[in-house]
Scaffold this active site. Structure first.
Site, PDB file in Angstrom:
ATOM      1  CG  HIS A  83     -65.542   1.213 -63.098  1.00  0.00           C
ATOM      2  ND1 HIS A  83     -66.698   1.725 -62.537  1.00  0.00           N
ATOM      3  CD2 HIS A  83     -65.816  -0.089 -63.369  1.00  0.00           C
ATOM      4  CE1 HIS A  83     -67.602   0.774 -62.466  1.00  0.00           C
ATOM      5  NE2 HIS A  83     -67.103  -0.330 -62.969  1.00  0.00           N
ATOM      6  CG  ASP A 220     -67.841   4.980 -62.181  1.00  0.00           C
ATOM      7  OD1 ASP A 220     -67.242   5.060 -63.260  1.00  0.00           O
ATOM      8  OD2 ASP A 220     -67.732   4.013 -61.406  1.00  0.00           O
ATOM      9  CB  SER A 639     -69.680  -1.659 -64.217  1.00  0.00           C
ATOM     10  OG  SER A 639     -69.357  -2.089 -62.917  1.00  0.00           O
TER      11      SER A 639
END
Length: 703
Positions: A83, A220, A639
């Protein structure tokens, strides 16, 4: 600010309760914190984190100014989340070559894709310059002048730094609510190329159904590579002649796994936390920020999703926008739920009463920190804060509003300065990034919603035009704007002094917005400085009252370390499990006919249904671990942060928190808050089995 090392006795007394909370700066990591890390099986010496070329910090990157990442090879490969690479992947996608849908694998350096405006930054050095600032008279400055003073000093220091090394830049940022200031030096690399990406079905597996939830199976990750000047090895703008970067430090990748209680450390760039925030500030956050945000995003996301599902071309344009919007839509819902479920506002109020009593007994900041004044100021600005949230969520989601806003403030005029009548603005054709039908419907719906929610004093005067000329029909008004405004004429000169320019419906719409924004801003500015001063005093009082404890500063997108252990928690009264096995994703894939977020390509189910995962299987459980839990302290910006074991080896990438951690920006719940990471063995298995990326796996050389 006083810095006191705690004794071993006080370390034992309080650190077990706080052991895993904290986003610590590396250069001045408290010795007490390092001692606790060692007790939890961290094996590296104190200096290994920050000092020297082989320091762990030297393989961690700020990815693009919004995420984190880690260098994993001697040829400059960078791992981050899928992402985080989402927009780069989307920008290369077309209906004919849809890398979002089908994934991407570069089989050679030549196939790796450059990305405009993408960069990574390495932190070179950080230091506390609070005393230096104060020696220049900073403490005596009015609140309104402090920002400009710091900006000016940063510019001077930037110039001096560039004279010594043109590849460096510096930032001065406030810490501890402005009670301290740190200078951080970075080296930026601006040629960053896409190397590997799974199909979105795996990189975002579970979509909004699973976002911020546990258990998770999302793979991810995405892979990029840093390129440099071939002659100097220094950072350089993109050139086909650039060569892969050869770092002196990269993270060793481990296949050894973990067990419950294993040490886990994240190092990355957490974006923003507000854990020193007063109870009054938390009330504002809940009701004037979070609530308007998620209510408005529900409307625009429903429209986006409907159009995306009807057209592949629209889906490609809006994939990244939808993902960005929905992430903090759900975050805001979850944060408000956590605030209420744990009684956080009341908890803060009780702690503030403790500070009041301590203040009465010591006299510290007496007459300067006044909780009653702070409460009144927050109440005074509540409506303006709420209006600003709606304003930001409503205006700027569509191309017309963006152009109207830029036409009224911020777009530089072109043409000869000495001939005003020939000055013009021009908007480039960017139709590959937006869809008119989608934008029109979003704007019409949000215009109506803003009017219904916001006090009349903060409503633009174009609403009277909607009533008078369009019979209150928002769709007709929006159609008028798109069809009649010259602002929507791409690649054409729009002369700003030409007769009729100020009567252009798009221009008048933007002028009306600008006037309302000014009203909101003026009302907020009336109280902003006073609130900031009182919040800074509140933080200073806490630090002084707890001066024998190590206290970390709120996150501000500078490099931070958090540490803890791999482990489960109680989820709805039952053990959550500390990892998810391959069979768990297959179970979800079998529900794809009912839950669209579990749809994947058939090959993915086949790859994850095998009985033997070889060297990627966990040595304790015999299974392929997909995702795992730790009690590391993270927030947005983390992240892509590397998750290290006690030896400084990479075991995963942080990508999310659980639902119970969503109050984490303002409160860390050590019992419930968990960091969700994608297991590095899952990453490598997918690179090998799906991507056939042998050249990359050889380069990474996981052990």
């Amino acid at each position: 600010m006083k810095k006191t090392l705690i004794t071993l006795v006080s370390l034992i007394a309080f650190l077990p309760m706080k052991a895993d909370e904290g986003m610590w700066t590396l250069y001045n990591l408290p010795n007490a914190v390092h001692e606790m890390m060692k007790q939890e099986n961290y094996e590296l010496p104190y200096g290994a984190l920050y000092e020297g070329e082989d320091a762990v910090k030297n393989c961690v990157v700020n990815f693009g100014g919004f995420c984190s990442g880690v260098v994993v090879s001697p040829d400059g490969l960078v791992f981050t989340n899928h992402h985080c690479g989402f927009e780069a992947i989307r920008s290369h996608s077309t209906v004919e070559h849809d890398y979002m849908l089908n994934g991407f694998v570069a089989n050679s350096y030549e196939e790796e894709l450059p990305n405009k405006n993408l960069f990574v930054s390495f932190m070179v050095e950080q230091k506390d310059i609070t005393d230096y600032l104060n020696s220049l008279g900073f403490q005596q400055l009015a609140e309104s002048k402090r920002g400009a003073f710091v900006d000016s000093l940063e510019n001077v220091m930037q110039k001096e730094t560039r004279q010594q090394d043109s590849t460096l830049r510096v930032e001065i940022k406030p810490f501890y609510e402005g009670n301290a200031y740190y200078l951080t030096t970075y080296r930026d690399y601006r040629d960053v190329r896409l190397v590997f990406a799974l199909p979105k079905s795996m990189g975002k597996f579970g979509g909004e159904t699973d976002n911020w939830m546990w258990p998770r199976q999302t793979c991810d990750f995405s892979v990029f590579r840093i390129y440099v000047d071939p002659k100097t090895g220094a950072p350089a703008k993109y050139s086909k002649d650039n060569v892969p970067y050869h770092p002196k430090k990269w993270a060793p990748v481990s296949l050894q796994g973990y067990v419950p209680g294993s040490f886990s450390m994240t190092i990355g760039y957490p974006g923003s936390t507000s854990r020193y925030l007063s109870s009054y500030g938390i009330l504002e956050r809940r009701d004037a920020l979070n609530k308007p945000r998620y209510q408005t995003r529900e409307i625009k996301q429903e429209i986006m999703l409907r159009h995306m599902r009807a057209s592949e071309a629209v889906r490609i344009k809006y994939d990244s926008k939808y993902a960005s919007s929905s992430n903090y839509w759900k975050n805001s819902i979850g944060m408000n739920k956590c605030i209420d479920s744990i009684g956080l506002i009341q908890q803060k109020a009780v702690f503030e009463q403790k500070i009041r009593q301590w203040q009465d007994s010591t006299g510290y900041l007496k007459g300067q920190l006044d909780f009653n004044v702070l409460e009144r100021l927050y109440q005074k600005r509540f409506n303006a804060t709420r209006a600003l949230t709606y304003y930001r969520e409503v205006f700027g989601n569509d191309e017309l509003t963006r152009r109207a806003s830029r036409a009224n403030s911020g777009i530089p005029l072109r043409g000869p300065k000495n001939k005003p009548k020939k000055q013009y603005i021009e908007f480039k054709d960017n139709s590959d990034t937006w869809d008119e039908a989608t934008d029109r419907e979003i704007l019409a719906a949000l215009l109506q919603y803003y009017r219904e929610q916001v006090e009349s004093q903060y409503q633009p005067d174009f609403y009277s035009v909607i009533d008078k000329d369009f019979g209150g029909d928002y769709t007709k008004y929006v159609s008028h704007l798109y069809e009649k405004s010259k602002l929507m004429d791409s690649d054409k000169r729009i002369y700003v002094n030409k007769k009729g320019y100020r009567l252009d419906p798009g221009v008048t719409y933007g002028t009306s917005l600008l006037a309302v924004f000014a009203d909101i801003r003026n009302d907020l500015m009336a109280t902003r400085d006073s609130i900031d001063i009182l919040e800074r005093h509140l933080c200073a009082a806490k630090l002084r009252m707890e001066e024998d404890m190590p206290n970390y500063s709120d996150a501000n997108f500078t490099m931070r370390l958090s540490y803890g252990q791999v482990g489960e928690y109680l989820l709805d009264g039952k053990p959550s499990g500390y990892y998810t096995p391959a069979e768990s994703i297959v179970e979800k894939m079998n529900k794809a006919d009912k839950i669209i977020d579990y749809e994947t390509e058939p090959i993915m189910k086949e790859l994850l249904s095998v009985k033997d995962f070889g060297k990627y299987a966990d040595k304790e459980t015999g299974k392929l671990h997909l995702c795992f839990l730790s009690n590391n302290d993270i927030t947005g910006g983390n992240s892509g942060s590397p998750m290290f074991n006690g030896k400084g080896e990479l075991i995963g990438l942080a990508f999310d928190g659980n639902w119970d951690s969503l109050s984490g920006d303002i409160f860390f719940d050590s019992q419930l808050a968990r960091c969700i990471g994608v297991d590095i063995r899952y990453v490598l298995y997918m690179m090998e089995s799906w991507g056939k990326a042998d050249r990359l796996l050889k380069e990474i050389n996981a052990q």
